[in-house]
Design an enzyme around this catalytic site. Structure first.
Site, PDB file in Angstrom:
ATOM      1  N   GLU A  87       0.932  -1.128   0.051  1.00 53.38           N
ATOM      2  CA  GLU A  87      -0.098   0.117  -0.061  1.00 53.38           C
ATOM      3  C   GLU A  87       0.675   1.178   0.155  1.00 53.38           C
ATOM      4  O   GLU A  87       0.608   2.206  -0.606  1.00 53.38           O
ATOM      5  CB  GLU A  87      -1.094  -0.027   1.142  1.00 53.38           C
ATOM      6  CG  GLU A  87      -2.066  -0.905   1.087  1.00 53.38           C
ATOM      7  CD  GLU A  87      -2.702  -1.369   2.409  1.00 53.38           C
ATOM      8  OE1 GLU A  87      -2.323  -0.923   3.446  1.00 53.38           O
ATOM      9  OE2 GLU A  87      -3.473  -2.249   2.319  1.00 53.38           O
ATOM     10  N   HIS A 144     -11.246   2.513  -0.846  1.00 53.52           N
ATOM     11  CA  HIS A 144     -11.923   1.851   0.157  1.00 53.52           C
ATOM     12  C   HIS A 144     -13.318   1.979  -0.077  1.00 53.52           C
ATOM     13  O   HIS A 144     -14.098   1.207   0.719  1.00 53.52           O
ATOM     14  CB  HIS A 144     -11.356   2.132   1.704  1.00 53.52           C
ATOM     15  CG  HIS A 144     -10.083   1.633   1.817  1.00 53.52           C
ATOM     16  ND1 HIS A 144      -9.124   2.577   1.445  1.00 53.52           N
ATOM     17  CD2 HIS A 144      -9.472   0.683   2.479  1.00 53.52           C
ATOM     18  CE1 HIS A 144      -7.797   2.054   1.941  1.00 53.52           C
ATOM     19  NE2 HIS A 144      -8.117   0.886   2.378  1.00 53.52           N
TER      20      HIS A 144
END
Length: 345
Positions: free
Chosen positions: A212, A246
Site C-alpha cells: 500500500e 476503500h
C-alpha cells in the site's frame, strides 16, 4: 519538500497534471482490482470441507486488508466452527492469493513510473533508473542537521498514539508483547507472540502496508510530482486515492449484513468513517514522505498504526473509569506532541 524530490531539468514537464491523475487512477484500480481477480486467476489448492449454509453475519465475502489503523480488528477474531469460510478474507487460500496479486500489481505500478521516466525523459537508462528510485523514495531519509529532525520521522506515529498505547497498557494488551500473564516475563511474551504470527499477521503487518505504501505513496506521489502538482495538492489531494480505494467496502458490508435497509445505513456510515481515517492517515504519510524523501518512515508508521488499531478514549474510560484523568491526559498529550513534531519535521 525534501531536496531529493526536486525534479532535474530532464524531468520537468514530461507529463501533464491530467496524465498524472490518469496514472494515479490506473495504479489505484489495478491494486484494488487485483484483490478480486486473484480469486479467478490464481488456482485454488483447497477442497471445501463443508457446504453448510451460512447466515448473513457469516457471509464474509472477502474484503481486502484495511490500511492503515484497521477498524475491523474485532472482525479478525470471528471464526467459523471449522475455521474461516472458504472465500472469506481470512481463509488461508484467500490471503495467499491476494498477497500474490497485490505484490504483482505493486511491481507493475513501480515499473510504470520507471517506464514513464525512461520513455519521456532525455536521460539514459541508467540515469532513468536512479531518478526513478529517488522519486519513488526507495532510499533512506535525508539526514537533518540536528538529532531531533532525524528522530522525529520514526517517532511521530508513536507520539500520536500515546493515548491508545496507555489504554492498551491498562488493558494489559500492548502490541507485540501481548497480554500480561502471571509469572511470564518479556522474553516469554515475545516468544508467545512470535509463535502466534500467522498468515493474517503477515498480511496486516507485512504485505499489506508494504504494497500500500509503495502504491499509494511512492508511485502516486511520484507521478503527481512529475505532473507538477503543488505541495498542498501532494499532501491533501493524493491521499484521496487511498480513501477512494476503500469505497467498495460499502457494498461488501451491505451484503455481509443481509442486504437490508439497516445494512445499507451501516455500510454507508462505515464507508464514510473508513474514508475519513484513511484520508487523515494519508495526509500524515504523504507529508512524511515529502519531508524525508523516503517511503520508509511512512511504511514504519503504517505498520505501527496497524498494530495499535483504533482505540477511542470513550472506550478506554468505559473500561477504566478510575483512570479517566490519565486517559484524557495521554490522548491530549499525544495530539499536542504530534502537532509540535510536525512543525519541527
Amino acid at each position: 519538500m525534501d531536496p531529493s524530490l526536486a525534479l532535474p531539468p530532464n524531468l520537468v514537464g514530461i507529463i501533464s497534471p491530467s496524465t498524472s491523475h490518469a496514472l494515479s487512477f490506473l495504479f489505484t484500480s489495478s491494486y484494488v482490482g487485483s484483490l478480486y481477480i486473484s480469486q479467478k486467476l490464481i488456482p485454488t489448492s483447497y477442497t471445501p470441507k463443508s457446504s453448510r449454509p451460512t447466515t448473513p453475519k457469516e457471509d464474509d465475502d472477502g474484503s481486502p486488508a484495511i490500511p492503515p489503523i484497521s477498524s475491523d480488528i474485532d472482525e479478525l477474531q470471528f471464526k467459523h466452527d471449522t475455521g474461516p469460510r472458504p472465500g472469506s478474507r481470512d481463509h488461508p487460500e484467500t490471503i495467499k492469493k491476494r498477497m500474490i496479486a497485490v505484490t504483482i500489481a505493486t511491481a507493475l505500478s513501480l515499473s510504470g513510473v520507471y517506464l514513464t521516466i525512461k520513455n519521456l525523459s532525455t536521460s539514459n537508462n541508467t540515469a532513468g533508473l536512479g531518478q526513478s528510485l529517488t522519486l519513488l523514495g526507495l532510499r533512506l531519509p535525508t539526514l537533518k542537521d540536528g538529532p531531533v529532525g532525524n528522530i522525529l520521522p520514526w517517532t511521530l506515529a508513536p507520539i500520536l498514539m500515546t493515548g491508545p498505547l496507555v489504554s492498551l497498557y491498562l488493558d494489559g494488551d500492548l502490541p507485540v508483547v501481548g497480554g500480561r500473564h502471571y509469572g511470564e516475563g518479556l522474553i516469554q511474551r515475545l516468544k508467545r507472540g512470535w509463535k502466534g504470527f500467522g498468515l493474517i499477521e503477515l498480511r496486516n503487518y507485512g504485505v499489506a502496508p508494504i504494497t500500500e505504501e509503495l502504491v499509494f505513496r511512492s508511485t502516486i506521489l511520484s507521478v503527481s510530482i512529475l505532473g507538477g502538482l503543488s505541495f498542498k495538492s501532494l499532501v491533501f489531494g493524493t491521499p484521496l486515492w487511498f480513501g477512494i480505494a476503500h469505497a467498495h467496502h460499502a457494498l461488501e458490508t451491505y451484503r455481509k449484513n443481509g442486504s437490508t435497509r439497516d445494512a445499507a445505513i451501516h455500510a454507508i456510515l462505515s464507508c464514510l468513517f473508513q474514508l475519513g481515517y484513511t484520508t487523515l492517515f494519508g495526509w500524515f504519510a504523504s507529508y512524511l514522505f515529502l519531508r524525508t524523501g523516503s517511503v520508509i518512515p511512512p511504511l514504519v508508521s503504517h505498520i505501527f498504526c496497524n498494530s495499535v488499531g483504533i482505540y477511542l478514549p470513550s472506550t478506554a474510560i468505559a473500561r477504566h473509569p478510575k483512570k479517566r484523568f490519565l486517559i484524557w491526559t495521554s490522548y491530549l498529550a499525544g495530539i499536542a506532541g504530534f502537532v509540535w513534531g510536525l512543525r519541527r519535521l
